[in-house]
Design an enzyme around this catalytic site. Structure first.
Site, short mmCIF file in Angstrom:
data_model
loop_
_atom_site.label_atom_id
_atom_site.label_comp_id
_atom_site.label_asym_id
_atom_site.label_seq_id
_atom_site.Cartn_x
_atom_site.Cartn_y
_atom_site.Cartn_z
N CYS A 1 6.02 5.00 8.48
CA CYS A 1 6.63 4.32 7.33
C CYS A 1 8.06 4.73 7.03
O CYS A 1 8.95 3.90 6.98
CB CYS A 1 5.78 4.56 6.08
N PHE B 1 7.15 16.63 -2.24
CA PHE B 1 8.10 16.14 -1.22
C PHE B 1 9.41 16.91 -1.24
O PHE B 1 10.49 16.35 -1.04
CB PHE B 1 8.31 14.62 -1.34
N GLU C 1 0.85 -1.21 0.00
CA GLU C 1 0.00 0.00 0.00
C GLU C 1 0.88 1.25 0.00
O GLU C 1 2.00 1.23 0.49
CB GLU C 1 -0.95 -0.01 1.21
#
Ligand code: UDX
Length: 434
Positions: free
Chosen positions: A264, A253, A152
């Site tokens: 994560c 980002f 995911e």
């Protein structure tokens, strides 16, 4: 054709997968050992804060396509596709703890009454899906199943959008039969032209780690340039924006800040470094990213000390505790380092966060938690903005100044306009700009 699915684990990943797969028209049973959680979910109450998730939860419960249970055996027997979405927390040595995954695999082996596709959604070390296959084969004595790796890429706070509009769906799948079934599971995504990446198990597993390690590297890169920009008198926002105009780089980002956190990036970068050690491949870049990110978190407290001097006996208002906005998740949040360092230096912390205070209080029960940002700023010598919550962008600076004893703002997310802040009588410090 819609599929009968069972999703084991109703944590972050499992919950979003359950409501999302049901919304696609599949029949889904979400399974968890935790009875409280299951009871809440049956009533349409989400155990986590995630925008939009309860709407999907209630809609699919009402339609009858979504159920929740603690009875794993029947849920597996009754499904063709079993998603594994349990946690893989870090062990003390930094390795992923696969005991929850193994326990689900044991349950699957006990209930493999017919051909099934076992889909791993949990982020697992490279090689785990092949290990699951071998374990199932050994325990059942047959191979009437397939194993698929389906990592995911959900961002907390935007998980439902990411689930329904992913950039791609990665499927490590080595059998035509499983491919057809997975295609049906995700038919709705195909209808909106989401690209499907079909590959072998190890490739799918490594795509996930490589993607997260790359994004963590990108953030760390811009943080390092931000630090340089401060030293030379350049503006990091103009730098990021201009870099992002280059299609090869992309503007995403590239926002500087107090260092990445969350469930994560920290875990996955460490995992990549460990795979490197395990397989004898040098991972200098990733190791340096991990180290540089830790230093970026600590650097925020150094900036505070440089501006207000000795922290001992001073009161610091910390605005934002979650690792990012729109979540109550505090895993690896820079706020943990910042609060810890302030306390160690003898300072007092008055904190505010719209969602994450309960979670933070489990780790720091003794700091003061406040109802509003202005309460947190009361008699404070300095304000440190740690999370980019929208409400902090619109702070009433006059009210804030009035509440404070001092006049220093450390804006680790560059939310405020320095000119306006300074015009209101503050001393302002951001990241990568004057
Ligand atoms: C991430 C990945 O984006 C997602 O694909 C994966 O499946 C799970 O991990 P998440 O951790 O929810 O998602 O948040 P993300 O938005 O990626 O932010 C991670 C961290 O990086 C946060 O601490 C955030 O504040 C920081 N960040 C992000 C920056 O400092 N600058 C940026 O430009 C972007």
């Amino acid at each position: 054709m819609s599929q009968k699915i069972c999703v084991v684990g109703t944590g972050y990943v499992g919950l979003i997968a359950s409501v999302g797969l049901a919304d696609f028209g599949n029949t889904v049973t979400g399974v968890d050992l935790n009875e409280d959680k299951i009871n809440k979910l049956k009533e349409g109450i989400s155990p986590i804060y995630e925008p939009g998730v309860e709407d999907y939860l209630r809609r699919n419960l009402d339609s009858g396509r979504l159920k929740f249970t603690t009875g794993i055996d029947y849920a597996i027997k009754d499904s063709t596709v079993v998603f594994i979405a349990v946690g893989t927390p870090e062990n003390d040595n930094g390795e992923a703890n696969l005991s929850y995954v193994e326990s689900v695999v044991n349950s699957i082996a006990d209930n493999l009454n017919d051909y099934k596709v076992i889909v791993t959604k949990s982020t697992v070390p490279v090689g785990t899906n092949r290990w699951i296959y071998e374990l199932l084969k050994e325990k059942t004595g047959h191979e009437n199943f397939d194993v698929v790796s389906n990592p995911e890429f959900l961002r907390e706070g935007r998980a439902t959008q990411d689930f329904f509009h992913p950039d791609r769906t990665v499927l490590g799948c080595e059998s035509e039969k499983a491919k057809e079934i997975m295609f049906n599971v995700y038919r709705s995504l195909n209808l909106i032209s989401v690209p499907f990446v079909w590959c072998n198990l190890e490739t799918a597993e490594l795509i996930k780690y490589a993607s997260n390690a790359f994004l963590a590297t990108k953030i760390t890169f811009i943080n390092e340039i931000a630090n340089l920009a401060e030293a030379v008198g350049a503006d990091i926002h103009q730098i990021s924006k201009s870099m992002g105009m280059d299609g090869r780089i992309s503007p995403k980002f590239l926002h500087p800040g107090p260092g990445y956190g969350g469930s994560c990036f920290p875990k996955d970068t460490k995992a990549v470094a460990m795979f490197g050690k395990k397989y004898g491949v040098t991972m200098n870049l990733i190791e340096s990213v991990i180290d540089t990110n830790d230093k970026q978190k600590a650097r925020m407290v150094e900036k505070l000390k440089t501006s207000i001097g000795d922290i001992k006996g001073k009161t610091i208002a910390v605005l934002g505790l979650a690792f990012k906005q729109q979540t109550d998740d505090i895993r690896e949040t820079p706020a943990l380092t910042i609060v810890d360092e302030i306390l160690k230096a003898g300072g007092k912390v008055q904190a505010h966060d719209p969602k994450a205070m309960d979670n933070f209080a489990k780790i720091f029960p003794d700091i003061m938690y406040c109802h509003t940002a202005y309460d947190a700023a009361k008699n404070a010598d300095a304000v440190v903005i740690v999370t980019e919550w929208n409400e902090y962008r619109g702070l009433d600076l006059i009210k804030l100044k009035h509440a404070m004893k001092g006049n220093f703002i450390l804006d680790t997310r560059n939310l405020l306009d320095p000119e306006i802040v300074v015009a209101r009588g503050f001393i302002y410090e951001g990241v990568g700009r004057k």
